[in-house]
Write a protein that holds these residues in place. Sequence first.
Motif, PDB file in Angstrom:
ATOM      1  N   UNK A   1      -6.216  -9.081  -8.074  1.00  0.00           N
ATOM      2  CA  UNK A   1      -6.470  -7.670  -8.379  1.00  0.00           C
ATOM      3  C   UNK A   1      -6.747  -7.488  -9.863  1.00  0.00           C
ATOM      4  N   UNK A   2      -5.880  -8.064 -10.720  1.00  0.00           N
ATOM      5  CA  UNK A   2      -6.058  -7.814 -12.149  1.00  0.00           C
ATOM      6  C   UNK A   2      -7.257  -8.545 -12.724  1.00  0.00           C
ATOM      7  N   UNK A   3      -7.674  -9.626 -12.088  1.00  0.00           N
ATOM      8  CA  UNK A   3      -8.844 -10.314 -12.625  1.00  0.00           C
ATOM      9  C   UNK A   3     -10.140  -9.681 -12.122  1.00  0.00           C
ATOM     10  N   UNK A   4     -10.088  -9.034 -10.970  1.00  0.00           N
ATOM     11  CA  UNK A   4     -11.325  -8.511 -10.364  1.00  0.00           C
ATOM     12  C   UNK A   4     -11.586  -7.047 -10.692  1.00  0.00           C
ATOM     13  N   UNK A   5     -10.524  -6.238 -10.680  1.00  0.00           N
ATOM     14  CA  UNK A   5     -10.729  -4.794 -10.610  1.00  0.00           C
ATOM     15  C   UNK A   5     -11.243  -4.210 -11.914  1.00  0.00           C
ATOM     16  N   UNK A   6     -12.152  -3.251 -11.783  1.00  0.00           N
ATOM     17  CA  UNK A   6     -12.582  -2.465 -12.933  1.00  0.00           C
ATOM     18  C   UNK A   6     -11.646  -1.276 -13.093  1.00  0.00           C
ATOM     19  N   UNK A   7     -11.068  -0.857 -11.987  1.00  0.00           N
ATOM     20  CA  UNK A   7     -10.202   0.299 -11.989  1.00  0.00           C
ATOM     21  C   UNK A   7      -9.124   0.048 -10.930  1.00  0.00           C
ATOM     22  N   UNK A   8      -7.925   0.462 -11.239  1.00  0.00           N
ATOM     23  CA  UNK A   8      -6.825   0.263 -10.292  1.00  0.00           C
ATOM     24  C   UNK A   8      -6.137   1.604 -10.059  1.00  0.00           C
ATOM     25  N   UNK A   9      -5.891   1.904  -8.805  1.00  0.00           N
ATOM     26  CA  UNK A   9      -5.091   3.081  -8.493  1.00  0.00           C
ATOM     27  C   UNK A   9      -3.818   2.620  -7.799  1.00  0.00           C
ATOM     28  N   UNK A  10      -2.720   3.285  -8.126  1.00  0.00           N
ATOM     29  CA  UNK A  10      -1.435   2.875  -7.566  1.00  0.00           C
ATOM     30  C   UNK A  10      -0.958   3.944  -6.594  1.00  0.00           C
ATOM     31  N   UNK A  11      -0.725   3.501  -5.361  1.00  0.00           N
ATOM     32  CA  UNK A  11      -0.331   4.417  -4.301  1.00  0.00           C
ATOM     33  C   UNK A  11       1.143   4.178  -3.968  1.00  0.00           C
ATOM     34  N   UNK A  12       1.942   5.229  -4.045  1.00  0.00           N
ATOM     35  CA  UNK A  12       3.357   5.116  -3.678  1.00  0.00           C
ATOM     36  C   UNK A  12       3.713   6.306  -2.807  1.00  0.00           C
ATOM     37  N   UNK A  13       4.248   6.037  -1.630  1.00  0.00           N
ATOM     38  CA  UNK A  13       4.564   7.090  -0.657  1.00  0.00           C
ATOM     39  C   UNK A  13       3.395   8.059  -0.462  1.00  0.00           C
ATOM     40  N   UNK A  14       2.211   7.513  -0.342  1.00  0.00           N
ATOM     41  CA  UNK A  14       1.052   8.342  -0.028  1.00  0.00           C
ATOM     42  C   UNK A  14       0.444   9.057  -1.205  1.00  0.00           C
ATOM     43  N   UNK A  15       1.045   8.930  -2.369  1.00  0.00           N
ATOM     44  CA  UNK A  15       0.587   9.682  -3.527  1.00  0.00           C
ATOM     45  C   UNK A  15       0.035   8.724  -4.585  1.00  0.00           C
ATOM     46  N   UNK A  16      -1.065   9.100  -5.224  1.00  0.00           N
ATOM     47  CA  UNK A  16      -1.594   8.287  -6.320  1.00  0.00           C
ATOM     48  C   UNK A  16      -0.767   8.604  -7.564  1.00  0.00           C
ATOM     49  N   UNK A  17      -0.014   7.614  -8.053  1.00  0.00           N
ATOM     50  CA  UNK A  17       0.826   7.913  -9.224  1.00  0.00           C
ATOM     51  C   UNK A  17       0.145   7.505 -10.520  1.00  0.00           C
ATOM     52  N   UNK A  18      -0.872   6.679 -10.431  1.00  0.00           N
ATOM     53  CA  UNK A  18      -1.594   6.297 -11.645  1.00  0.00           C
ATOM     54  C   UNK A  18      -2.949   5.749 -11.263  1.00  0.00           C
ATOM     55  N   UNK A  19      -3.926   5.958 -12.127  1.00  0.00           N
ATOM     56  CA  UNK A  19      -5.253   5.434 -11.874  1.00  0.00           C
ATOM     57  C   UNK A  19      -5.881   5.121 -13.231  1.00  0.00           C
TER      58      UNK A  19
END
Lengths: 321, 265
Positions: B210-228
């Motif tokens: 993920x960290x080597x490929x992604x241009x952008x990362x979104x973090x999903x916790x309990x259905x909610x995006x907590x960071x992008x």
Amino acid sequence: MGKPADRRDRAGIHFTRIHLLYLAAGIGFFLIPLAADAFYTRLAGRILIYGLCALSLDLILGYGGMVSFGHAAFLGIGAYTVGILSNHGVESAWIAWPAAMACAGVTALVIGAVSLRTSGAYFIMITLAFSQMLYYFFAGLADYGGDDGMALWSRNSIGGPVDPGNPTQFYYLVLLLLAIVFYLCRRLVHSRFGMVIQGAGENERRMRAIGFPTYRYRLVCFMISGAVAGLSGALISNQTLYISPALMHWSRSGEILVMVILGGMGSLAGPVMGAAGLLLTEEVLSEYTEHWMIILGPLLILMVLFARGGIYGLLSPRRES
Amino acid sequence: MTTPVLTLRGLCKDFGAIRATDQVNLDFFSGEIHALIGPNGAGKTTLINQIAGELKPDAGAIRFEGQDITFQPVHRRSALGIARTFQATNIFNGFTALDNVALAVQARDGHSFRFWKPARRVEPVRDAALTALGQVGLVHRADTRASRLSYGEQRLVGIAMALASSPRVLLLDEPMAGMGARASAEMVGLLRRLKDRMSLLLVEHDMDAVFSLADRISVLVYGRIIASGTPEEIRRSPAVREAYLGEEEITLENTATGLQVETHA
């Protein structure tokens, strides 16, 4: 393992053991009226007609993964179409038989349109419910014999030198029709349409994901299958000159299902062998006892447990798995 | 900035009392790999299923190239250009690798109410299928039955099937799951090659990848995006660190050496 001993002849035709088997079976069925008496010709004709019906079920069951438990309904619709038309003076096979296919096809379209929205056990139950509804409808149709059924005065006419009234000619007509339908169905299952049907049979979710509206493909396949079963119904009513609601009873649907499974699902030729297997076993065993099902039952269980590919699977070279 | 190819706005999905997707807003751009990470049960696959059309959201909208597709059926979205792979290998075992991909090509070619010509002799379909198999490096396995392919190869066939429809958006549900190190590395290379032509949504637990490929990362916790944000921003985000890793005193830098996120699940 088990690579079929293929060889390409000069015409570029792929020749395998199973093709030789078809040829042998074709010749065998062709010779029956010449070598045997009327009784066996009748029995062979019955096998061919039920084989045709089982083959049509194999299209949706073996290839499309649709376990229909109401296939006898289409058989019955085909037979009743012939009977009712004959009752009103329409004797030509050129009208009656296509009409039988059309009526059965339209019935399948309606039943399929509802049933195919479900799957698994629900699909089995709904197809069964529809066929039982039709069974009771025709059992209550007093004008056309109701529970007792109705007799046909004579077989449908074709014209020219062909006379279906002659048992031998009728037998060859059935054989010819089965051969034609068999060839058409083989084209069908290997066509692009057939690939979609097979794909949807194995994994419908995946088929939708790659962009196929699977419902309409399955519905068309269900309709084609129903129409072919309707043709077999037209033929069986001509063979026996008698039509009754028993043709569409659920136990008949079960027998057709058994023919497909016994013969080998997903092979087209298998169901014809299955029809032969079931009807011959019935014929032979019922000589000894009227409880012949007691012997056939365990035989079926063994078949399902140890020979999944059915008779076809035993005869053809082992497929790669 | 260019306009996004796919946008999610205010997406919500409940399963009984559980809110599986909670007010999700996301944009996906062509030429980008957008990774979606989060603990097990965070609702990642649920989100993919809504984008692909297998699940209908309870609220919110999904737009693809400006068109509202929130209530389009799966096969329509696929035809528009949204392809997916599945978490479990999900191909047709009875068919060869080439047959599998050819079916996908056939789907792209319009209707398949063609009853006569043998499907395996339709050259344009076969050729396109071989091309797609070539893109994942599996031409030499074209005539092998899918059930006889290795696990990694089956996943590649799944990707080739998705590619056959020339998608604009490719949804990848854990493409590396259950793969060995070498196969994973090959998959990383493949995804990197693909991203120029489309937008990739990558759900994956392999943090190295993920960290080597992604241009952008979104973090999903309990259905909610907590960071992008960019991988760097996500790595530094205290909110992610807290929500994702809980009390465990592990920094996200460690993930670069193969920490599996399931530790928290």
